[in-house]
Design a protein around this motif. Structure first.
Motif, PDB file in Angstrom:
ATOM      1  N   GLU A  28       0.826  -1.206   0.000  1.00 53.10           N
ATOM      2  CA  GLU A  28       0.000   0.000   0.000  1.00 53.10           C
ATOM      3  C   GLU A  28       0.862   1.258   0.000  1.00 53.10           C
ATOM      4  O   GLU A  28       0.531   2.250  -0.676  1.00 53.10           O
ATOM      5  N   ALA A  29       1.963   1.227   0.733  1.00 51.08           N
ATOM      6  CA  ALA A  29       2.848   2.395   0.782  1.00 51.08           C
ATOM      7  C   ALA A  29       3.426   2.695  -0.591  1.00 51.08           C
ATOM      8  O   ALA A  29       3.545   3.865  -0.994  1.00 51.08           O
ATOM      9  N   ILE A  30       3.767   1.657  -1.346  1.00 52.58           N
ATOM     10  CA  ILE A  30       4.293   1.850  -2.699  1.00 52.58           C
ATOM     11  C   ILE A  30       3.222   2.448  -3.600  1.00 52.58           C
ATOM     12  O   ILE A  30       3.473   3.430  -4.315  1.00 52.58           O
ATOM     13  N   GLY A  31       2.028   1.872  -3.585  1.00 54.58           N
ATOM     14  CA  GLY A  31       0.953   2.387  -4.431  1.00 54.58           C
ATOM     15  C   GLY A  31       0.583   3.816  -4.103  1.00 54.58           C
ATOM     16  O   GLY A  31       0.517   4.679  -4.995  1.00 54.58           O
ATOM     17  N   ASP A  32       0.358   4.096  -2.834  1.00 56.70           N
ATOM     18  CA  ASP A  32      -0.023   5.450  -2.419  1.00 56.70           C
ATOM     19  C   ASP A  32       1.091   6.445  -2.720  1.00 56.70           C
ATOM     20  O   ASP A  32       0.838   7.564  -3.202  1.00 56.70           O
ATOM     21  N   GLY A  33       2.326   6.047  -2.447  1.00 57.27           N
ATOM     22  CA  GLY A  33       3.444   6.960  -2.644  1.00 57.27           C
ATOM     23  C   GLY A  33       3.667   7.311  -4.101  1.00 57.27           C
ATOM     24  O   GLY A  33       3.895   8.477  -4.447  1.00 57.27           O
ATOM     25  N   LEU A  34       3.593   6.323  -4.977  1.00 60.54           N
ATOM     26  CA  LEU A  34       3.815   6.592  -6.399  1.00 60.54           C
ATOM     27  C   LEU A  34       2.708   7.468  -6.974  1.00 60.54           C
ATOM     28  O   LEU A  34       2.981   8.387  -7.763  1.00 60.54           O
ATOM     29  N   VAL A  35       1.483   7.198  -6.591  1.00 62.80           N
ATOM     30  CA  VAL A  35       0.372   8.024  -7.087  1.00 62.80           C
ATOM     31  C   VAL A  35       0.493   9.449  -6.549  1.00 62.80           C
ATOM     32  O   VAL A  35       0.390  10.423  -7.304  1.00 62.80           O
ATOM     33  N   ASP A  36       0.738   9.591  -5.256  1.00 64.08           N
ATOM     34  CA  ASP A  36       0.864  10.925  -4.662  1.00 64.08           C
ATOM     35  C   ASP A  36       2.076  11.672  -5.222  1.00 64.08           C
ATOM     36  O   ASP A  36       2.061  12.900  -5.320  1.00 64.08           O
ATOM     37  N   GLY A  38       3.134  11.557  -8.244  1.00 67.18           N
ATOM     38  CA  GLY A  38       2.964  11.884  -9.659  1.00 67.18           C
ATOM     39  C   GLY A  38       3.638  10.924 -10.610  1.00 67.18           C
ATOM     40  O   GLY A  38       3.841  11.247 -11.780  1.00 67.18           O
ATOM     41  N   LEU A  39       3.952   9.712 -10.130  1.00 69.11           N
ATOM     42  CA  LEU A  39       4.610   8.708 -10.958  1.00 69.11           C
ATOM     43  C   LEU A  39       3.830   7.387 -10.839  1.00 69.11           C
ATOM     44  O   LEU A  39       4.281   6.424 -10.223  1.00 69.11           O
ATOM     45  N   PRO A  40       2.646   7.321 -11.433  1.00 74.41           N
ATOM     46  CA  PRO A  40       1.750   6.175 -11.227  1.00 74.41           C
ATOM     47  C   PRO A  40       2.075   4.963 -12.091  1.00 74.41           C
ATOM     48  O   PRO A  40       1.262   4.496 -12.887  1.00 74.41           O
ATOM     49  N   VAL A  41       3.272   4.429 -11.926  1.00 72.22           N
ATOM     50  CA  VAL A  41       3.690   3.249 -12.667  1.00 72.22           C
ATOM     51  C   VAL A  41       4.661   2.462 -11.793  1.00 72.22           C
ATOM     52  O   VAL A  41       5.451   3.047 -11.050  1.00 72.22           O
ATOM     53  N   VAL A  42       4.593   1.120 -11.877  1.00 70.34           N
ATOM     54  CA  VAL A  42       5.507   0.309 -11.088  1.00 70.34           C
ATOM     55  C   VAL A  42       5.722  -1.038 -11.772  1.00 70.34           C
ATOM     56  O   VAL A  42       4.805  -1.621 -12.335  1.00 70.34           O
ATOM     57  N   HIS A 188       9.851   1.316   3.124  1.00 72.62           N
ATOM     58  CA  HIS A 188      10.081   0.962   4.532  1.00 72.62           C
ATOM     59  C   HIS A 188       9.957   2.182   5.434  1.00 72.62           C
ATOM     60  O   HIS A 188       9.805   2.051   6.653  1.00 72.62           O
ATOM     61  N   ASP A 189       9.988   3.387   4.837  1.00 73.57           N
ATOM     62  CA  ASP A 189       9.780   4.622   5.597  1.00 73.57           C
ATOM     63  C   ASP A 189       8.386   5.200   5.371  1.00 73.57           C
ATOM     64  O   ASP A 189       8.085   6.303   5.849  1.00 73.57           O
ATOM     65  N   GLY A 190       7.547   4.474   4.616  1.00 79.51           N
ATOM     66  CA  GLY A 190       6.167   4.909   4.427  1.00 79.51           C
ATOM     67  C   GLY A 190       5.892   5.552   3.079  1.00 79.51           C
ATOM     68  O   GLY A 190       6.810   5.834   2.291  1.00 79.51           O
ATOM     69  N   ALA A 191       4.608   5.786   2.814  1.00 81.42           N
ATOM     70  CA  ALA A 191       4.166   6.319   1.524  1.00 81.42           C
ATOM     71  C   ALA A 191       4.746   7.699   1.240  1.00 81.42           C
ATOM     72  O   ALA A 191       5.061   8.025   0.092  1.00 81.42           O
ATOM     73  N   ALA A 192       4.880   8.527   2.260  1.00 83.77           N
ATOM     74  CA  ALA A 192       5.399   9.879   2.057  1.00 83.77           C
ATOM     75  C   ALA A 192       6.830   9.844   1.533  1.00 83.77           C
ATOM     76  O   ALA A 192       7.220  10.664   0.690  1.00 83.77           O
ATOM     77  N   ALA A 193       7.622   8.885   1.996  1.00 90.51           N
ATOM     78  CA  ALA A 193       8.998   8.761   1.530  1.00 90.51           C
ATOM     79  C   ALA A 193       9.044   8.313   0.079  1.00 90.51           C
ATOM     80  O   ALA A 193       9.876   8.779  -0.705  1.00 90.51           O
ATOM     81  N   VAL A 194       8.137   7.404  -0.300  1.00 94.91           N
ATOM     82  CA  VAL A 194       8.052   6.971  -1.694  1.00 94.91           C
ATOM     83  C   VAL A 194       7.658   8.145  -2.578  1.00 94.91           C
ATOM     84  O   VAL A 194       8.230   8.359  -3.654  1.00 94.91           O
ATOM     85  N   ALA A 195       6.681   8.918  -2.139  1.00 90.63           N
ATOM     86  CA  ALA A 195       6.231  10.076  -2.911  1.00 90.63           C
ATOM     87  C   ALA A 195       7.350  11.092  -3.096  1.00 90.63           C
ATOM     88  O   ALA A 195       7.527  11.647  -4.187  1.00 90.63           O
ATOM     89  N   ALA A 196       8.121  11.333  -2.056  1.00 91.84           N
ATOM     90  CA  ALA A 196       9.223  12.287  -2.144  1.00 91.84           C
ATOM     91  C   ALA A 196      10.277  11.804  -3.128  1.00 91.84           C
ATOM     92  O   ALA A 196      10.805  12.585  -3.941  1.00 91.84           O
ATOM     93  N   ALA A 198       9.751   9.775  -5.642  1.00 95.01           N
ATOM     94  CA  ALA A 198       9.164   9.838  -6.983  1.00 95.01           C
ATOM     95  C   ALA A 198       9.230  11.262  -7.538  1.00 95.01           C
ATOM     96  O   ALA A 198       9.586  11.468  -8.709  1.00 95.01           O
ATOM     97  N   ARG A 199       8.904  12.230  -6.717  1.00 98.21           N
ATOM     98  CA  ARG A 199       8.950  13.640  -7.157  1.00 98.21           C
ATOM     99  C   ARG A 199      10.380  14.043  -7.528  1.00 98.21           C
ATOM    100  O   ARG A 199      10.606  14.723  -8.532  1.00 98.21           O
ATOM    101  N   GLU A 200      11.328  13.617  -6.716  1.00101.77           N
ATOM    102  CA  GLU A 200      12.730  13.941  -7.003  1.00101.77           C
ATOM    103  C   GLU A 200      13.167  13.324  -8.329  1.00101.77           C
ATOM    104  O   GLU A 200      13.850  13.967  -9.134  1.00101.77           O
ATOM    105  N   ALA A 201      12.767  12.074  -8.580  1.00 98.95           N
ATOM    106  CA  ALA A 201      13.129  11.406  -9.825  1.00 98.95           C
ATOM    107  C   ALA A 201      12.538  12.121 -11.023  1.00 98.95           C
ATOM    108  O   ALA A 201      13.190  12.278 -12.066  1.00 98.95           O
TER     109      ALA A 201
END
Length: 212
Positions: A28-36, A38-42, A188-196, A198-201
Motif C-alpha cells: 500500500e505504501a508503494i501504491g499510495d506513494g507513487l500516485v501521490d 505523480g509517478l503512477p507506474v511500477v 520501509h519509511d512509508g508512503a510519504a517517503a516513496v512520494a518524495a 518519486a517527485r525527485e526522480a
C-alpha cells in the motif's frame, strides 16, 4: 497496439520504479506513494513470495499502471497476467515470452546487452528494450555505439541506477526511460517517503530534458 507501441501509457514515463516487495505492509505504501508523487507506474519484480499478491493488489487500485518484472517463462506470464499485470519486463530476450506477450496484447521490454540481441529484438518488432545489467558495463559508451548502429532502438538502463546518476542516463538521446529500485525501496519509511523519491526522480528527468 504493438509490443513496443510508443503511444502506450507505459512509454510516457521517463522513470519506471522497480519494486521487490519484502513486506506486505509495503504494498500500500508503494501504491499510495507513487500516485501521490505523480509517478503512477511500477514494475513488480517476481522475486519472493509477495510478488504476485503485490501485482494483484496494486493493479486492483485502478490508479496505477502495474507491470511484472524478472519474467523468465511463459508459465510466469500466464500467472501474472491473471493477476492483472499490464506490461512485462524481462531480464533477457526470450522469443517465446515476447511472442506470448504480443498475443496477449501487452507491451514488453526485454533485457538485452549485446548487438546480436538488439538485432533479434528489432526482428521481433521491438523498438524499446532494457539495457541490463547496466552496472556491469560502461553504459554511456555502449549507448553511443548503439545509437549509430541501431538508430531506431531505444533503451531503458536497469541495475545500478539511483538518484545520483539518473540524469546522466536520462539525457542520452537513445534512452526512453530508466529503471531503478530506489524509489519503491523507500516504502520501509512509508508512503510519504516513496512520494518524495518519486517527485525527485521526476524533477531529475525533466531537468535532463529526456528526448522522446
Amino acid at each position: 497496439m504493438t509490443i513496443s507501441d510508443p503511444f502506450h501509457a507505459l512509454f510516457t514515463h521517463p522513470v519506471i520504479p522497480l519494486a521487490s516487495v519484502r513486506a506486505e505492509g509495503h504494498i500500500e505504501a508503494i501504491g499510495d506513494g507513487l500516485v501521490d508523487g505523480g509517478l503512477p507506474v511500477v514494475e513488480v519484480a517476481l522475486r519472493g513470495e509477495l510478488a504476485v499478491q503485490s501485482i494483484r493488489q496494486l493493479a486492483a487500485r485502478g490508479d496505477l499502471l502495474v507491470g511484472a518484472g524478472t519474467v523468465r517463462s511463459t508459465a510466469q506470464l500466464s500467472q501474472i497476467i491473471d493477476a492483472g499485470a499490464q506490461f512485462i519486463v524481462t531480464p533477457g530476450l526470450d522469443v517465446d515470452v515476447v511472442n506470448y506477450a504480443a498475443r496477449a496484447g501487452l507491451p514488453i521490454i526485454p533485457g538485452i546487452l549485446t548487438p546480436t540481441e538488439i538485432g533479434l529484438a528489432a526482428r521481433l518488432g521491438l523498438t524499446r528494450v532494457k539495457l541490463f545489467p547496466a552496472a556491469a558495463v560502461d553504459v554511456i559508451a555502449m549507448l553511443n555505439a548503439y545509437a549509430d548502429v541501431f538508430p531506431d532502438m531505444r533503451f531503458m538502463p536497469s541495475a545500478g541506477l539511483n538518484a545520483a546518476n539518473a540524469a546522466e542516463f536520462l539525457a542520452h538521446q537513445s534512452v526512453f526511460a530508466i529503471s531503478g529500485s530506489w524509489i519503491a525501496a523507500a516504502a520501509h519509511d512509508g508512503a510519504a517517503a516513496v512520494a518524495a523519491a518519486a517527485r525527485e526522480a521526476l524533477e531529475v528527468a525533466h531537468s535532463a530534458a529526456l528526448p522522446q
